[in-house]
Design an enzyme around this catalytic site. Structure first.
Site, mmCIF file in Angstrom:
data_model
loop_
_atom_site.group_PDB
_atom_site.id
_atom_site.type_symbol
_atom_site.label_atom_id
_atom_site.label_comp_id
_atom_site.label_asym_id
_atom_site.label_seq_id
_atom_site.Cartn_x
_atom_site.Cartn_y
_atom_site.Cartn_z
ATOM 1 N N HIS A 1 -63.475 46.706 3.114
ATOM 2 C CA HIS A 1 -63.267 46.404 4.526
ATOM 3 C C HIS A 1 -64.380 46.942 5.421
ATOM 4 C CE1 HIS A 1 -59.419 44.974 3.053
ATOM 5 N NE2 HIS A 1 -59.541 44.130 4.052
ATOM 6 N N GLU B 1 -53.887 34.183 -2.936
ATOM 7 C CA GLU B 1 -54.792 35.265 -3.352
ATOM 8 C C GLU B 1 -54.309 35.987 -4.596
ATOM 9 O OE1 GLU B 1 -55.215 38.224 -0.273
ATOM 10 O OE2 GLU B 1 -53.124 38.081 0.310
ATOM 11 N N ASP C 1 -59.233 38.942 -2.904
ATOM 12 C CA ASP C 1 -58.178 39.405 -3.809
ATOM 13 C C ASP C 1 -58.013 38.462 -4.994
ATOM 14 O OD1 ASP C 1 -57.216 41.902 -2.934
ATOM 15 O OD2 ASP C 1 -56.337 40.942 -1.176
ATOM 16 N N CYS D 1 -60.592 31.790 3.347
ATOM 17 C CA CYS D 1 -60.835 32.842 4.336
ATOM 18 C C CYS D 1 -61.359 34.119 3.715
ATOM 19 C CB CYS D 1 -59.581 33.109 5.161
ATOM 20 S SG CYS D 1 -58.216 33.728 4.172
HETATM 21 C C1 PEP Z 1 -58.865 38.127 0.720
HETATM 22 O O1 PEP Z 1 -58.174 38.803 -0.040
HETATM 23 O O2 PEP Z 1 -59.729 37.325 0.345
HETATM 24 C C2 PEP Z 1 -58.701 38.247 2.176
HETATM 25 C C3 PEP Z 1 -59.315 37.418 2.993
HETATM 26 O O3 PEP Z 1 -57.913 39.241 2.670
HETATM 27 P P1 PEP Z 1 -58.302 40.798 2.665
HETATM 28 O O4 PEP Z 1 -59.784 40.878 2.430
HETATM 29 O O5 PEP Z 1 -57.908 41.343 3.982
HETATM 30 O O6 PEP Z 1 -57.501 41.350 1.537
HETATM 31 MG MG MG Z 2 -56.365 39.846 0.535
#
Ligand code: PEP
Ligand code: MG
Length: 537
Positions: free
Chosen positions: A185, A426, A450, A497
């Protein structure tokens, strides 16, 4: 000059002073055996806490106004509260270490306040905890960092989402961390902020601390402590070239994202807050494909209220001026922890109680969020998306809760918009079952971060796994093709996404697979639009 390398997660060049962020020690120091020494340590820590709070008070007054800043003043008063000071002294005299006594006495006082009937006094429990944790953290070797005047490059061992949320983002020119991965993140935040950043770097925190000027080259993945004159000149030239490249992309602002053969995709932004929605508009996003709503729950001491959430969602809806906004419901757990939820410690948090699993087991958390989203739906074009779905029953149960919240709000007279409900694909289970899920969902959005982690059984946070975390793996791309096919057969739209959504090497492939929405950091939209518009597919 010293230099080294790291894994670049966003291109660009930054030059400025370095500020080192250090985590507080996790371990409590033990008592030295001399109560007078421990007492003196406690008094010094209180003085330091007062100094920090007084800085914070001035900052809050400037940015939020006198009334909101008063909260900080209340915290300062607690450091003079005789009940608190005497109880800490008594524990220290009984042999406790200053850090432990400060924390435990604060907790006892907080519990007394939490049990009071008066709502205002009840709410003070969080302030008391905050202050005693601050004092204890100072006694544990201190955490955080001293804010300099102006902009700076942040250097850290690693940054948790709950830490990044508290950073003064507008002053950060770049991140350099020793740990982290390209889908961590911190990397995601760097892309959202459009700032060059390196993870897994070989920087020694002391080198950053002791230099006058620090520089980051996010094109080559290099950091420099006190760069020499020639290096600085090269870096400045790169900065100018990057600015010229960004200016050239302005030709694509306001255009539709359509390939030469007429296939249209919606290029949307990933955001975590109303402030990011402004960045999305600045980046010319055609909507928000992912609002990571858990960021509204991080970096604080208690759950946000329905009202606070409603205000944030309404702001996003209004800022986006009717463009579609997908709000992902709370995806707390794994690396995104909120201590006040008191969730049990887990051996494998990435496989634990997280995402939709928490929401389905904690309606007291989930319902206020759903109420807030539905209430805000009257102010724009909002959709709901559930994270970490693995089974059809989970989707059904979450949808039933949505229906119940909708009925409740309608009965209470709230105006509501239409709110499509989608699944974030995911987990491999959701991908394999895409056909069944597509019959019950209004849309899919693939979380490739994920999906890659779970498909390949490779921890996305683990810096030592490097090449094993491979989003181009045929198993991941095979699932992506399958998901798009199932969505098309069911007549619903599918988007991406995860970080792969902005990967220029795959833009055409995704369009060919049938994806009609790609969501990414706001700063990547114009360059992706250029690629789409130049594509023949
Ligand atoms: C993902 O898992 O690709 C996603 C967009 O969500 P996060 O990165 O917040 O887990
Ligand atoms: Mg995710």
């Amino acid at each position: 000059m010293k230099q080294g390398s790291g894994l670049p997660v966003f291109p660009g060049v930054a030059i400025g002073p370095a500020v080192v962020y250090r985590k507080a020690q996790q371990e409590m120091p033990v008592a030295c055996g001399d109560a007078a020494v421990e007492q003196k340590k406690f008094e010094d820590a209180c003085a330091e806490a007062k100094r920090q709070l007084s800085d914070l008070f001035e900052k809050a007054k400037k940015e939020l106004g006198e009334e909101k800043a008063a909260i900080v003043e209340v915290q300062m008063l607690m450091l003079e509260d005789l009940d608190y000071l005497e109880s800490v002294q008594a524990e220290i005299s009984a042999g406790a270490a200053a850090a432990t006594a400060a924390l435990e006495c604060g907790e006892s006082m907080a519990q007394i306040f939490a049990g009071l009937d008066d709502e205002y006094m009840k709410a003070r429990a969080a302030d008391i905890r905050d202050v005693s944790q601050r004092v204890s953290s100072i006694l544990c070797g201190g955490g955080g960092f001293q804010l300099p005047e102006g902009n700076f490059i942040l250097v850290a061992e690693d940054l948790a989402p709950s830490e990044t949320i508290q950073l003064p983002r507008e002053h950060i020119l770049a991140f350099v961390t020793q740990q982290g991965s390209s889908s961590s993140h911190t990397a995601i935040l760097a892309r959202t902020l459009n700032i060059p950043s390196l993870v897994q770097s070989d920087i020694a925190l002391e080198d950053a601390q002791n230099c006058h000027i620090f520089a980051v080259d996010g094109f080559t993945g290099t950091w420099y402590a006190d760069p020499d004159v020639e290096t600085l000149a090269v870096l400045k030239q790169k900065q100018d070239e990057a600015a010229a490249g960004r200016a050239a992309l302005e030709a694509y602002r306001g255009r539709k994202s359509i390939t030469k053969s007429g296939k249209q995709v919606l290029l949307c932004a990933n955001i975590g807050s109303p402030k990011d929605a402004e960045a999305a508009m600045k980046g010319d996003a055609e909507g928000v494909g992912l609002m990571r709503s858990e960021f509204l729950y991080l970096g604080r001491d208690s759950l946000p209220t329905e009202e606070e959430l409603f205000t944030a969602y309404r702001q996003v809806a209004e800022i986006m001026k009717g463009r579609p906004v997908v709000i992902r419901t709370l995806d707390i757990g794994a690396d995104k922890q909120a201590d006040y939820l008191n969730l049990p410690a887990e051996e494998n948090p990435a496989l634990g109680l997280r995402g939709l699993r928490i929401c389905l087991t904690r309606e007291d958390i989930f319902r206020p969020q759903l109420r807030a989203i539905y209430r805000a739906s009257a102010y724009g074009s909002l959709s709901i998306m559930f994270p970490m779905v693995a089974s059809v029953w989970e989707l059904r149960r979450a949808k039933a809760l949505c229906a119940s919240v909708r009925r409740e709000l309608t009965d209470q007279g709230y105006p509501l918009g239409e709110v499509p409900i989608g699944v974030m694909v995911e987990t491999p289970a959701a991908a394999v079952q895409a056909e069944a899920l597509a019959l019950e969902a209004d849309f899919f959005s693939v979380g490739t971060n994920d999906l890659t982690q779970y498909t390949l059984a490779v921890d996305r946070q683990n810096a030592n796994l490097g090449e094993f975390y491979d989003p181009y793996h045929p198993a991941v791309l095979g699932l992506l093709g399958h998901i798009a096919k199932c969505a098309k057969a069911a007549g619903i739209w599918a988007g991406i996404c995860g970080e792969l959504g902005a990967d220029p090497k795959l833009t055409e492939t995704f369009i060919q697979m049938g994806y009609t929405e790609l969501s990414m950091a706001p700063g990547r939209i114009l360059e992706t639009r250029k690629l789409v518009c130049e594509s023949e597919v």
